[in-house]
Design a protein around this motif. Structure first.
Motif, short mmCIF file in Angstrom:
data_model
loop_
_atom_site.label_atom_id
_atom_site.label_comp_id
_atom_site.label_asym_id
_atom_site.label_seq_id
_atom_site.Cartn_x
_atom_site.Cartn_y
_atom_site.Cartn_z
N VAL A 27 0.59 -1.15 -0.36
CA VAL A 27 -0.29 0.14 -0.15
C VAL A 27 0.93 0.86 -0.25
O VAL A 27 2.03 1.27 0.94
N ILE A 28 0.52 1.91 -0.69
CA ILE A 28 1.57 3.21 -1.00
C ILE A 28 0.69 4.07 -0.45
O ILE A 28 -0.22 4.36 -0.99
N ASP A 29 1.02 4.90 0.36
CA ASP A 29 0.07 6.17 1.37
C ASP A 29 -0.10 7.30 0.35
O ASP A 29 -0.75 7.65 0.48
N ASP A 30 0.59 7.66 -0.56
CA ASP A 30 0.72 8.97 -1.38
C ASP A 30 1.46 8.86 -2.43
O ASP A 30 2.63 8.23 -2.54
N GLY A 31 0.53 8.00 -3.52
CA GLY A 31 1.35 7.48 -5.24
C GLY A 31 0.37 7.93 -5.83
O GLY A 31 -0.06 8.91 -5.59
N VAL A 32 1.64 8.01 -7.16
CA VAL A 32 1.03 8.16 -8.26
C VAL A 32 0.64 6.86 -9.01
O VAL A 32 1.38 5.85 -9.57
N LEU A 33 -0.03 6.57 -9.84
CA LEU A 33 -0.65 4.99 -11.01
C LEU A 33 -0.95 5.91 -12.09
O LEU A 33 -1.92 6.51 -12.45
N TYR A 34 0.07 5.43 -12.81
CA TYR A 34 -0.09 6.46 -14.59
C TYR A 34 -0.64 5.38 -15.97
O TYR A 34 0.22 4.17 -15.43
N VAL A 35 -0.72 5.65 -16.18
CA VAL A 35 -2.11 4.38 -17.67
C VAL A 35 -1.56 5.44 -18.73
O VAL A 35 -1.44 6.98 -19.00
N ASN A 36 -0.97 4.52 -19.43
CA ASN A 36 -1.05 4.76 -21.38
C ASN A 36 -1.71 4.37 -21.66
O ASN A 36 -1.65 3.08 -22.08
N ASP A 37 -2.91 4.47 -22.54
CA ASP A 37 -4.09 4.34 -22.93
C ASP A 37 -5.11 2.88 -21.73
O ASP A 37 -5.03 4.02 -21.51
N SER A 38 -4.94 1.55 -21.95
CA SER A 38 -5.31 0.63 -21.79
C SER A 38 -4.72 -0.02 -20.48
O SER A 38 -5.08 -0.71 -19.61
N ARG A 39 -3.45 0.82 -20.68
CA ARG A 39 -2.76 -0.33 -19.28
C ARG A 39 -1.74 0.82 -18.40
O ARG A 39 -1.64 1.94 -18.99
N ILE A 40 -1.72 0.57 -16.89
CA ILE A 40 -0.83 0.53 -16.07
C ILE A 40 0.88 1.32 -16.48
O ILE A 40 0.78 -0.41 -16.71
N ALA A 41 2.03 2.11 -16.84
CA ALA A 41 2.74 2.21 -16.88
C ALA A 41 3.00 2.22 -15.45
O ALA A 41 4.19 1.53 -15.47
N ALA A 42 3.32 2.72 -14.43
CA ALA A 42 3.81 2.31 -13.48
C ALA A 42 3.07 2.65 -11.70
O ALA A 42 1.85 3.45 -11.94
N VAL A 43 3.47 2.40 -11.38
CA VAL A 43 3.08 2.48 -9.67
C VAL A 43 3.85 2.86 -9.03
O VAL A 43 5.23 1.92 -8.20
N LEU A 44 3.99 4.82 -8.30
CA LEU A 44 5.32 5.28 -7.64
C LEU A 44 4.73 5.94 -6.82
O LEU A 44 3.37 6.42 -6.69
N PRO A 45 5.78 5.92 -5.84
CA PRO A 45 5.55 6.93 -4.65
C PRO A 45 5.58 8.02 -5.66
O PRO A 45 6.23 8.68 -6.27
N ALA A 46 4.71 9.27 -4.69
CA ALA A 46 4.09 10.70 -5.28
C ALA A 46 5.37 11.66 -5.31
O ALA A 46 5.66 12.57 -6.03
N ASP A 47 6.61 11.13 -4.83
CA ASP A 47 7.60 11.82 -4.44
C ASP A 47 8.75 11.65 -5.15
O ASP A 47 10.11 11.67 -5.10
N ALA A 48 8.50 10.29 -6.34
CA ALA A 48 9.48 9.62 -7.23
C ALA A 48 8.99 10.10 -8.51
O ALA A 48 8.51 10.95 -9.42
N PRO A 49 10.19 10.54 -9.63
CA PRO A 49 9.75 10.86 -10.69
C PRO A 49 8.96 10.00 -11.21
O PRO A 49 8.81 9.11 -11.07
N ALA A 50 8.46 10.82 -12.25
CA ALA A 50 8.28 10.23 -13.03
C ALA A 50 8.42 9.40 -14.33
O ALA A 50 9.56 9.86 -14.81
N PRO A 51 7.65 8.81 -14.64
CA PRO A 51 8.38 7.40 -15.47
C PRO A 51 8.99 8.39 -17.30
O PRO A 51 7.50 9.36 -17.14
N ALA A 52 9.36 7.88 -17.70
CA ALA A 52 9.57 8.38 -19.03
C ALA A 52 8.17 8.20 -20.13
O ALA A 52 6.76 7.73 -19.95
N GLY A 53 8.18 9.42 -20.74
CA GLY A 53 6.77 10.40 -21.31
C GLY A 53 5.45 10.53 -20.81
O GLY A 53 4.37 11.23 -21.24
N PHE A 54 5.91 10.85 -19.50
CA PHE A 54 5.04 11.70 -17.92
C PHE A 54 5.96 12.47 -17.55
O PHE A 54 4.54 13.31 -16.76
#
Length: 544
Positions: A27-54
Motif C-alpha cells: 500500500v502506497i499511502d501517497d502515490g501516483v498511478l500512471y496510465v498509458n492508453d489501456s495499461r498501467i505504466a507505473a505505480v510509484l510514490p508521489a515524490d518519485a520522478p515521473a516515468p518516461a513519457g509522463f
C-alpha cells in the motif's frame, strides 16, 4: 475486448493512496498511478520522478484511495432491473422456489422478463440499464448478457463493462457459464468439456438439503474419479460439507460465494470456513437483484456480516482479494488484471478518503463514496470533475445519486453493440420504469405477438437469452445422474422451466441503480425474514 472512446490515445496519472493487491499487499499511502492508453505504466510514490513519457502529465488529485477494479464472477445481469423479493419462506434447494414449482415465480420473474426480453424497445433498455448499474456499484468485470436470434444464432452482448465470457483478448482467456444440454447430462461428455482450456462458471449444489448436495455428489465417477478439475468454478456451493470442499480443492476446483442470495433463499450460506481450510480459491458474485445485492460493493458488506454470523476468520483484506486478485486467479487473469502493477490493464476503482485501514475502507464504502471507475483506461463512472479531467470532451450523462457530489456515467464507445448504440441511460430508465408500471397491458400485447419480436437489424432479430426462465439448449449447471450401487439415477440439479401463469402480472417498480438512494430496497432488505437476527437491518444501514 479492448474499449475505446472516440478520443485519441492519451496518458493520465491518478494521485492518491494506492492499494496494489500485489503478492506483497503493498500500500502506497501517497502515490501516483500512471496510465498509458489501456495499461498501467507505473505505480510509484508521489515524490518519485515521473516515468518516461509522463514528464508533462500533471497527476490528477483523486482525494481518495485507488484499488484494482472489482471482478464479479456471478450475476444474472438482465434480471437486475427487478426489485428485491420479500422471500416468504426458507427453501431447501433451487427447484423449490424457481420455475414451475412456484406459481408466484411467474409474477415475480418469468412474466416481467419475458415481456422485457422480447420487446424491440425494452430489450436494449435492459442491457443499457444493467451495465450502468454494475458501473455505479464499482464493478469493472462481470458475467455477460447472452442474446439469441430468429436465425438460431447465439452471441454475447458487447458492452463497456468487461465480460468474462467474451474478451477477444489472448491475455484474458474466456470463461463460459453455459454448456450444451448433452454435456451437462452425460458424465463422460461433461468431463471432456472440463478438459478443454476454458473455465466453466457453473451453478453447483444450490441449497441446503440432500438434493442440493446430491448435485455435487453426482460429479463422482467410477473408480473414485471425479468430474472436477481446475476448470470447474462452482457457483453457490451451499450444499457442500467439509469433506466435499476437500474433494473440490483436491481436484483443483474453485467457487463463487453469493452470501446474501444464499441467506435470503435458504437461511444459510456456504461453509466458507471449511472451504478456506480445504484451500478452495473463492471469488464473489451478487447473483441477481431478485435475491441479492445491487453489486459487489454491497456484496462485500453482506460477506463481512455473514462471516461474523458464522464466526469465520476472514479479514477485510481477504474479502477485497476475493473481488480482485483471487477472482483474477480463478479466471487465469492474474497477469492482466486484479492488481495494480505495471503492464496490467487499467481497470480501477477510486473511493473517497485515505484514512484508516484501506481494506476496511473499501468494505465499508457506500456507492456515494465511489469517485471513479475506469475500465481499460477509460473513465466510465465517477464524479464529473474526475471523469472530465481524464476525458474533457466525452459525452457523459448525469446519474442521480442523492449525494452532494455530482456523478456522471460515460457510455460512449466506438465498439458499442448496435442493439444499444445511441440509447442513453435516461431513456433506458424511462422505458423500463414505464413498462414495468404497465406490465399487465404489455403482457397482453406480447401474448398476441409472434415469438422472437426483438430488435431487427439486417433481417436478424435479437432478444435476451433468459436461461433461468426456460430451456434454451444451454445449461447453467451440470445435470449428471447420481451414481448409486444400483446404477445411475435421474439427473440431479433443479429443473428449469416456465412457471405456470397462475396469476396475472402486476405492476413492478424498476430496481434502483444505487442502494443508498433506494428506500424501497432498503426497507425490504431490513425486514427479510430468512436472514439471521438483525442481519438485514444492519446491512441496510451499512449501505447508506
Amino acid at each position: 475486448m479492448p474499449r475505446r472512446t472516440d478520443e485519441p490515445t492519451k496518458r493520465f496519472a491518478l494521485r492518491g493512496r494506492l492499494v496494489t493487491l500485489n503478492t506483497r499487499n503493498n500500500v502506497i499511502d501517497d502515490g501516483v498511478l500512471y496510465v498509458n492508453d489501456s495499461r498501467i505504466a507505473a505505480v510509484l510514490p508521489a515524490d518519485a520522478p515521473a516515468p518516461a513519457g509522463f514528464e508533462d502529465v500533471a497527476p490528477i488529485a483523486t482525494g481518495g484511495t485507488v484499488y484494482p477494479g472489482l471482478i464479479e464472477l456471478h450475476n444474472h445481469l438482465p434480471y437486475d432491473v427487478l426489485p428485491l423479493w420479500a422471500v416468504p419462506e426458507k427453501y431447501g434447494n433451487r427447484s423449490q422456489w424457481g420455475g414451475s414449482s412456484n406459481p408466484a415465480y411467474h409474477t415475480l420473474v418469468t412474466g416481467p422478463m419475458r415481456v422485457l426480453g422480447e420487446d424491440p424497445e425494452l430489450m436494449p433498455a435492459v442491457v443499457r440499464y444493467v451495465e450502468a448499474k454494475a458501473l455505479v456499484n464499482g464493478t469493472t468485470t462481470t458475467q455477460g448478457i447472452a442474446l439469441f436470434s430468429n436465425a438460431g444464432a447465439r452471441r454475447m452482448y458487447r458492452g463497456v463493462v468487461r465480460n468474462v465470457e467474451a474478451t477477444d483478448d489472448p491475455d484474458l482467456p474466456e470463461a463460459a457459464s453455459r454448456i450444451a444440454d448433452v454435456e451437462a447430462a452425460n458424465a463422460e461428455k461433461f468431463l471432456a468439456r472440463l478438459q478443454q482450456p476454458h473455465r466453466l462458471l457453473l451453478h453447483l449444489a444450490e441449497g441446503t438439503d440432500q438434493a442440493a448436495r446430491d448435485h455435487f455428489l453426482a460429479l463422482k465417477l467410477k473408480d473414485d474419479q471425479w468430474a472436477i478439475n481446475q476448470n470447474l468454478v462452482g457457483i453457490h456451493c451451499t450444499g457442500l460439507k467439509a469433506e466435499d470442499f476437500k474433494v473440490l480443492a483436491g481436484h483443483g476446483g474453485s467457487m463463487v460465494w453469493s452470501p446474501l442470495s444464499n441467506l435470503l433463499l435458504y437461511g444459510q450460506t456456504a461453509d466458507i470456513a471449511a472451504a478456506r481450510k480445504a484451500g478452495v480459491l473463492i471469488g464473489l458474485g451478487s447473483d441477481w437483484s431478485v435475491s441479492g445485492s445491487k453489486g459487489l460493493l454491497g456484496e462485500l458488506k453482506a460477506a463481512r456480516l455473514a462471516a461474523k454470523v458464522g464466526e469465520v476468520e476472514l479479514s477485510d483484506r481477504d474479502l477485497v482479494a476475493m473481488a480482485t486478485r483471487d477472482a483474477a486467479r480463478i479466471l487465469r487473469w492474474e497477469d492482466a488484471l486484479g492488481s495494480l502493477k505495471p503492464g496490467l490493464r487499467a481497470d480501477l476503482l477510486v473511493t473517497t478518503g485515505t484514512a484508516g485501514d484501506p481494506y476496511t475502507a473499501l468494505v465499508k464504502a457506500t456507492d456515494t463514496d465511489i469517485r471513479l471507475v475506469v475500465i481499460d483506461g477509460t473513465a466510465r463512472f465517477g464524479t464529473r470533475d474526475l471523469v472530465g479531467a481524464i476525458h474533457p470532451h466525452a459525452a457523459v450523462e448525469d446519474v442521480p445519486s442523492g449525494g452532494a457530489v455530482e456523478r456522471v456515467v460515460h457510455l460512449q464507445d466506438a465498439n458499442a453493440d448496435p442493439i444499444v448504440a445511441g440509447l442513453s441511460l435516461a431513456e433506458a430508465t424511462h422505458r423500463l420504469a414505464t413498462a414495468l408500471a404497465d406490465l399487465p397491458a404489455l403482457a397482453a400485447r406480447a401474448g398476441a405477438s409472434p415469438p422472437l419480436t426483438g430488435f431487427a437489424a439486417d433481417g436478424v432479430r435479437w432478444q435476451l437469452a433468459l436461461d433461468e426462465l426456460a430451456p434454451t439448449g444451454a445449461e447453467l449447471r451440470p445435470r449428471l445422474p447420481l451414481l448409486t450401487a444400483a446404477g445411475r439415477t435421474r439427473p440431479t440439479g433443479p429443473e428449469v422451466g416456465l412457471a405456470a401463469a397462475a396469476a396475472p402480472l402486476a405492476p413492478v417498480a424498476l430496481d434502483g441503480l444505487m442502494a443508498s438512494a433506494d428506500a424501497a430496497f432498503l426497507s425490504v432488505l431490513a425486514h427479510e425474514g430468512n436472514l439471521p437476527a438483525d442481519y438485514g437491518r444492519h446491512l441496510s444501514q451499512l449501505l447508506t
